[in-house]
Write a protein that holds these residues in place. Structure first.
Motif, PDB file in Angstrom:
ATOM      1  N   ALA A 152      34.878  33.401  40.773  1.00  8.74           N
ATOM      2  CA  ALA A 152      35.501  34.110  41.897  1.00  8.74           C
ATOM      3  C   ALA A 152      35.894  33.111  42.979  1.00  8.74           C
ATOM      4  O   ALA A 152      35.099  32.252  43.367  1.00  8.74           O
ATOM      5  N   GLY A 153      37.144  33.222  43.459  1.00 10.95           N
ATOM      6  CA  GLY A 153      37.663  32.292  44.472  1.00 10.95           C
ATOM      7  C   GLY A 153      38.672  31.316  43.885  1.00 10.95           C
ATOM      8  O   GLY A 153      39.408  30.661  44.626  1.00 10.95           O
ATOM      9  N   GLN A 154      38.718  31.219  42.556  1.00 11.87           N
ATOM     10  CA  GLN A 154      39.643  30.250  41.943  1.00 11.87           C
ATOM     11  C   GLN A 154      41.060  30.812  41.803  1.00 11.87           C
ATOM     12  O   GLN A 154      41.284  32.011  41.953  1.00 11.87           O
ATOM     13  N   TYR A 204      48.282  30.844  42.401  1.00  8.01           N
ATOM     14  CA  TYR A 204      47.979  32.204  42.889  1.00  8.01           C
ATOM     15  C   TYR A 204      46.499  32.481  42.659  1.00  8.01           C
ATOM     16  O   TYR A 204      45.999  32.329  41.533  1.00  8.01           O
ATOM     17  N   SER A 205      45.821  32.907  43.717  1.00  5.89           N
ATOM     18  CA  SER A 205      44.392  33.214  43.614  1.00  5.89           C
ATOM     19  C   SER A 205      44.190  34.483  42.791  1.00  5.89           C
ATOM     20  O   SER A 205      45.002  35.405  42.859  1.00  5.89           O
ATOM     21  N   GLU A 237      44.518  39.677  38.145  1.00  5.41           N
ATOM     22  CA  GLU A 237      45.367  40.319  39.146  1.00  5.41           C
ATOM     23  C   GLU A 237      45.652  39.310  40.247  1.00  5.41           C
ATOM     24  O   GLU A 237      44.754  38.587  40.675  1.00  5.41           O
ATOM     25  N   VAL A 238      46.917  39.252  40.694  1.00  6.74           N
ATOM     26  CA  VAL A 238      47.269  38.376  41.811  1.00  6.74           C
ATOM     27  C   VAL A 238      47.983  39.207  42.877  1.00  6.74           C
ATOM     28  O   VAL A 238      48.630  40.211  42.563  1.00  6.74           O
ATOM     29  N   LEU A 239      47.842  38.765  44.133  1.00  6.18           N
ATOM     30  CA  LEU A 239      48.524  39.391  45.267  1.00  6.18           C
ATOM     31  C   LEU A 239      49.505  38.358  45.796  1.00  6.18           C
ATOM     32  O   LEU A 239      49.111  37.214  46.078  1.00  6.18           O
ATOM     33  N   ALA A 240      50.776  38.738  45.925  1.00  6.30           N
ATOM     34  CA  ALA A 240      51.772  37.746  46.356  1.00  6.30           C
ATOM     35  C   ALA A 240      52.739  38.351  47.364  1.00  6.30           C
ATOM     36  O   ALA A 240      52.950  39.570  47.395  1.00  6.30           O
ATOM     37  N   VAL A 241      53.311  37.466  48.195  1.00  9.50           N
ATOM     38  CA  VAL A 241      54.352  37.889  49.119  1.00  9.50           C
ATOM     39  C   VAL A 241      55.631  37.176  48.684  1.00  9.50           C
ATOM     40  O   VAL A 241      55.593  36.019  48.257  1.00  9.50           O
ATOM     41  N   PRO A 295      41.247  35.973  47.050  1.00  4.16           N
ATOM     42  CA  PRO A 295      40.056  35.321  46.490  1.00  4.16           C
ATOM     43  C   PRO A 295      38.756  35.852  47.085  1.00  4.16           C
ATOM     44  O   PRO A 295      37.716  35.844  46.427  1.00  4.16           O
ATOM     45  N   PHE A 296      38.812  36.340  48.328  1.00  2.08           N
ATOM     46  CA  PHE A 296      37.602  36.888  48.941  1.00  2.08           C
ATOM     47  C   PHE A 296      37.244  38.242  48.314  1.00  2.08           C
ATOM     48  O   PHE A 296      36.068  38.560  48.143  1.00  2.08           O
ATOM     49  N   ILE A 297      38.264  39.018  47.948  1.00  2.00           N
ATOM     50  CA  ILE A 297      37.975  40.291  47.266  1.00  2.00           C
ATOM     51  C   ILE A 297      37.280  40.000  45.934  1.00  2.00           C
ATOM     52  O   ILE A 297      36.305  40.651  45.569  1.00  2.00           O
ATOM     53  N   SER A 298      37.773  38.985  45.228  1.00  2.00           N
ATOM     54  CA  SER A 298      37.140  38.611  43.963  1.00  2.00           C
ATOM     55  C   SER A 298      35.652  38.309  44.181  1.00  2.00           C
ATOM     56  O   SER A 298      34.791  38.800  43.439  1.00  2.00           O
TER      57      SER A 298
END
Ligand SMILES: Cc1cc2nc3c(=O)[nH]c(=O)nc-3n(C[C@H](O)[C@H](O)[C@H](O)COP(=O)(O)OP(=O)(O)OC[C@H]3O[C@@H](n4cnc5c(N)ncnc54)[C@H](O)[C@@H]3O)c2cc1C
Ligand SMILES: NC(=O)c1ccc[n+]([C@@H]2O[C@H](COP(=O)([O-])OP(=O)(O)OC[C@H]3O[C@@H](n4cnc5c(N)ncnc54)[C@H](OP(=O)(O)O)[C@@H]3O)[C@@H](O)[C@H]2O)c1
Length: 249
Positions: free
Chosen positions: A31-33, A50-51, A62-66, A122-125
Motif C-alpha cells: 500500500a502506497g506504491q 500512478y499510485s 485501481e488508479v485515480l487520475a486527473v 495511496p493513502f486510501i490504499s
C-alpha cells in the motif's frame, strides 16, 4: 518491460477527474506504491506513474487520475473505455509506504497523511489495510482540493470515519469554494495556523507524530518548511525522522 492491462471499470468524479479499474497480472505490491501506465502515442512510448488506490490482495488495480490540460498521457487515459487495453508495468515501486516508517521511539502515536488532489489515492490504499490502525493511536487524513466536486472517494472516507470513530480524523480542505464540512485554508496554511490540528484534536510534535505528504510539489515544500520549523525532520533510512514525502511532479 510491459504487460497488458484491460480496463474493466471506470468512475467519472467530474469532467476532469476519473478512476480506472484495470485487470493486469502485476506482482504483489505494498500500500502506497505506484505502477506505470503507458501507451504508444504518435510512434513514441509515453509512460507515467500512478499510485494504486485499492489495498493489496485483490486481482484488480485501481488508479485515480486527473486529465492535465496539454498533458501527454492523462487526456488519453481519460478516453479509455471498459474493454480497452493499455500497457502496465509488471512491478509496483515507491517508498512512500508504512514499512518505511521506523519502529523506533520516533515511531509516533499519530499518523498524519496530507494529500492534494489525486494523491489521496495511496493513502486510501493504506487506510484499507490493518497496519495504520494497529500501529497508531490516531490517524489524520487531510485531503486538499480546489472544489467540492474534486473530492473523490468522499463516501469511502466517510465510511472509514464511521468504522474507526475514535481513531480516524478526516479533514477536508476545499480552497476555492465555501463548504460547511471543509476548511477553506490550504493544508500548509491550516497547519501553520493550527486550524487543522485543532479540528483533528491532536498536535503535531516530533515526539508523537509521523507525517506523510503526497501530491502537489509546492504544497509539499511549503508544508515541509513549516514542519521543519516545528522540529520534525526528514525520515531517512540512516537517520529516522518524521517526514516522508512523494511529489507527483
Ligand atoms: C510517484 C508518482 C505517482 C503519481 N501518481 C499519480 C496518480 O495517482 N494520479 C495522477 O493523476 N497522477 C499521478 N502522478 C502524475 C502522473 O505520473 C503524470 O505526471 C500525470 O498524469 C500527467 O501526465 P501527462 O503525460 O498527462 O502530463 P505531462 O505532459 O507529463 O504534464 C505534467 C504536468 O502536469 C501537472 N500534473 C501532473 N500530475 C498531476 C496531478 N496528479 N494533479 C495535478 N496536476 C498534475 C503538472 O503541472 C506537471 O508539470 C504521479 C507521479 C509520480 C511521480
Ligand atoms: N480541479 C479542477 O477543477 C481542474 C480543472 C481543470 C483542469 N485541472 C487540471 O488539474 C491540474 C491540477 O488540479 P488539482 O486541482 O487536482 O490540483 P492542485 O492544483 O494541486 O490543487 C489541489 C489543492 O492543492 C492546493 N495547493 C496548491 N498549491 C499549494 C501550496 N503551495 N501549498 C498548499 N496547498 C497548495 C490547492 O490550493 P489553491 O486552490 O489555493 O491553489 C488545492 O487546494 C491542473 O494542472 C489542470 O491541468 C483541474
Amino acid at each position: 518491460m510491459w504487460i497488458e492491462g484491460e480496463v474493466v471499470g471506470r468512475v467519472d468524479w467530474n469532467d476532469k477527474l476519473f478512476s480506472l479499474q484495470i485487470r493486469a497480472d502485476i506482482q504483489p505490491f505494498i500500500a502506497g506504491q505506484f505502477i506505470k501506465l503507458s501507451q504508444v502515442i504518435n510512434d513514441k512510448r509515453v509512460a507515467r506513474a500512478y499510485s494504486i488506490v485499492n489495498a493489496p490482495g485483490g486481482d484488480l488495480i485501481e488508479v485515480l487520475a486527473v486529465s492535465v490540460e496539454e498533458g501527454q498521457l492523462s487526456p488519453n487515459l481519460q478516453q479509455l473505455k471498459v474493454g480497452d487495453k493499455l500497457d502496465v508495468s509488471p512491478k509496483a515501486s515507491g517508498f512512500m509506504t508504512l514499512e518505511e516508517i521506523p519502529e523506533t521511539s520516533f515511531s509516533g502515536k499519530q499518523l498524519w497523511l496530507l494529500a492534494t488532489g489525486t494523491a489521496v489515492g495511496p493513502f486510501i490504499s493504506m487506510l484499507e489495510t490493518d497496519e495504520p490502525w494497529c500501529r497508531f493511536e490516531t490517524v489524520v487524513l487531510v485531503y486538499g482540493v480546489r472544489l467540492a466536486e474534486d473530492l473523490a472517494y468522499k463516501e469511502q472516507l466517510l465510511q472509514l470515519e464511521r468504522r474507526y470513530p475514535n481513531q480516524f480524523k478526516l479533514v477536508f480542505s476545499v480552497t476555492r469554494e465555501t463548504l460547511p464540512e471543509a476548511i477553506q485554508s490550504r493544508i500548509s496554511t491550516g497547519i501553520q495556523s493550527g486550524e487543522i490540528q485543532k479540528l483533528a484534536g491532536v498536535e503535531i510534535t516530533p515526539q508523537n507524530s509521523q507525517v506523510m505528504l503526497c501530491g502537489n510539489p509546492d504544497m509539499i515544500s511549503d508544508t515541509n518548511k513549516i514542519l521543519l520549523d516545528m522540529g520534525l525532520a526528514k525520515n531517512l533510512r540512516r537517520a529516522p525522522g518524521q517526514i516522508t514525502v512523494e511529489k507527483y511532479w
